[in-house]
Design a protein around this motif. Structure first.
Motif, PDB file in Angstrom:
ATOM      1  N   ASP A 175      13.931  14.841 -30.100  1.00  0.00           N
ATOM      2  CA  ASP A 175      13.371  15.004 -28.754  1.00  0.00           C
ATOM      3  C   ASP A 175      12.304  13.928 -28.621  1.00  0.00           C
ATOM      4  OD1 ASP A 175      11.819  15.643 -26.587  1.00  0.00           O
ATOM      5  OD2 ASP A 175      11.545  17.759 -27.109  1.00  0.00           O
ATOM      6  N   HIS A 211      10.104  20.525 -20.909  1.00  0.00           N
ATOM      7  CA  HIS A 211      11.026  20.332 -22.042  1.00  0.00           C
ATOM      8  C   HIS A 211      12.471  20.630 -21.616  1.00  0.00           C
ATOM      9  CE1 HIS A 211       7.772  20.025 -25.077  1.00  0.00           C
ATOM     10  NE2 HIS A 211       7.126  20.864 -24.283  1.00  0.00           N
ATOM     11  N   ASP A 224      16.487  19.285 -24.242  1.00  0.00           N
ATOM     12  CA  ASP A 224      15.625  18.098 -24.216  1.00  0.00           C
ATOM     13  C   ASP A 224      15.861  17.140 -25.384  1.00  0.00           C
ATOM     14  OD1 ASP A 224      14.519  19.544 -26.260  1.00  0.00           O
ATOM     15  OD2 ASP A 224      12.563  19.827 -25.328  1.00  0.00           O
ATOM     16  N   GLN A 238       7.832  12.965 -29.076  1.00  0.00           N
ATOM     17  CA  GLN A 238       7.432  14.244 -29.673  1.00  0.00           C
ATOM     18  C   GLN A 238       7.899  14.462 -31.125  1.00  0.00           C
ATOM     19  OE1 GLN A 238       8.134  17.987 -27.322  1.00  0.00           O
ATOM     20  NE2 GLN A 238       9.511  18.486 -28.986  1.00  0.00           N
ATOM     21  N   LYS A 266      16.022  24.734 -28.529  1.00  0.00           N
ATOM     22  CA  LYS A 266      15.110  25.896 -28.435  1.00  0.00           C
ATOM     23  C   LYS A 266      15.423  26.944 -29.497  1.00  0.00           C
ATOM     24  CE  LYS A 266      13.398  23.961 -24.750  1.00  0.00           C
ATOM     25  NZ  LYS A 266      12.732  22.700 -25.103  1.00  0.00           N
TER      26      LYS A 266
HETATM   27 MG    MG Z   1      10.508  18.944 -26.064  1.00  0.00          MG
END
Ligand code: MG
Ligand code: F6R
Ligand code: MG
Length: 366
Positions: free
Chosen positions: A11, A18, A51, A93, A131
């Motif tokens: 990501d 996100h 994302d 990130q 996620k």
């Molecule tokens: Mg993210």
């Protein structure tokens, strides 16, 4: 021909929170891989899941091939520059280290790789989840490889009736890789005993017992073990070879209908059902629900076919409706009990600090 199948995923920024990388970011990474990978890769396919951006590629540099890992690292870096220019959220990130040190593993991005002698026809499925953490694959792969309720071939096909060997890693142990090999069916209960704990024991790879060939590889990075603090959920990728000496594609897909409750969802701190989605799906409800996408390919001398989107079918539309209800059901109890991950897994420092402060205010009754 011996080839290596690698998927490297990160990501490095997305639109609107996100949710999904921008087209410009995907374009940059695709072009970088196309031009930079000319002498390194045989073929590549760049896609998104939530994302995250994944680079799936074929080559002859072996597992942990330094040039392949460097190429992916540089592609993610150059994508980060585009993400910064566009003001994307969470730019860079997952790039947790400043400089590349030979292997992208342990630097933030997730990696799953397999080297094998190509069969005359070589089908495989590339999965990417967002996620959630790598334990999300535990139940579906256990059922797809070891349970005749899902894998009819364990009963019907002499090619796979000897079963499979699971290599399981203790992701809580960070000093080195701590692994165990257990074979099904003999050690089925031991395998289940470990795999019930999705945050500690994770399937790393799976092997055919009739040929020894590697069937599956899962990325097992735990980001919070690298960074020591929350930097995003691990969002694992996996590769599964299918058909013949391996499970049929449909046997691997079938367990995803369960949509097991997995760790992740909002702020990486909740529990939600793993929803099988179409390729390049974005994120929505409560920064979720946790999603998984699947792209099936055939490969010949390292050249990939176009992908088939395994969850883009009317069957999965109806499953998704049920899963949305499953997500609402657990969300209705908010922060309470089983809806949130246990204390040890809470990704944000805030609640841990708050509990520390509250602890000081408790009084022991005389
Ligand atoms: Mg993210
Ligand atoms: C979970 C995730 C999101 C964020 C949330 C807050 O893996 O990526 O749920 O945790 O949107 O994000 P920040 O702290 O970046 O505002
Ligand atoms: Mg993600």
């Amino acid at each position: 021909m011996k080839i290596t199948l690698s998927v490297l995923k990160a990501d490095v920024g997305s639109i609107g929170g996100h949710l999904q990388p921008s087209r410009a970011l995907v374009h940059e990474i695709r072009n970088f891989i196309r031009s930079g990978g000319k002498d390194i890769l045989i073929d590549a396919y760049v896609s998104t899941t939530g994302d995250d951006i994944a680079i799936l590629c074929t080559h002859e540099k072996g597992v942990a091939g330094e040039r392949v890992h460097r190429l992916a690292w540089d592609a993610f870096r150059s994508g980060t520059e585009v993400a910064m220019k566009q003001g994307l959220y969470g730019a860079g990130q997952d790039l947790l280290k400043d400089s590349f040190s030979g292997n992208i593993k342990g630097m933030g991005p997730a990696v799953a790789e397999m080297e094998f002698e190509e069969r005359p026809n070589e089908p495989f499925v590339f999965f990417a989840a967002d996620k959630t953490d790598p334990g999300a694959y535990n139940l579906p792969f256990y059922l797809g490889f070891a349970d005749p309720m899902y894998n009819a071939g364990l009963l019907l096909s002499p090619k796979i009736s000897q079963g499979f060997t699971f290599r399981i890693i203790d992701v809580g142990y960070t000093e080195n890789d701590k692994i165990i090999d257990l074979s099904a069916p003999e050690h089925l209960y031991d395998i289940a005993t470990l795999l019930r704990d999705n945050q500690k024991y994770v399937i790393e790879s799976i092997f055919s017992r009739s040929t020894g060939g590697q069937a599956a590889a899962v990325s097992t990075t735990r980001l919070h073990n690298i960074a020591g603090k929350y930097t995003g959920k691990d969002d694992p990728v996996a590769l599964v070879r299918v058909q013949g000496e391996f499970p049929a594609t449909g046997e691997i897909l079938a367990p995803f209908e369960i949509a097991p409750y997995v760790g992740g969802f909002m702020r990486g701190s909740h529990v939600g059902p793993l929803m099988p989605c179409k390729l390049n799906s974005a994120i929505s409800f409560f920064d979720g629900p946790p999603i998984i996408t699947g792209a099936a390919f055939c490969v010949r001398e390292g050249k990939l076919t176009e992908p088939v989107d395994v969850f883009d079918h009317p069957f999965w539309d109806s499953v998704r409706e049920d899963i949305a209800k499953k997500a609402q059901t657990i969300r209705r109890q908010g922060f309470s009990g089983a809806a949130m991950l246990p204390y040890s897994e809470l990704e944000y420092g805030g609640v841990v600090e708050k509990l520390g402060e509250l602890e000081k205010k408790f009084k022991i009754r005389a």
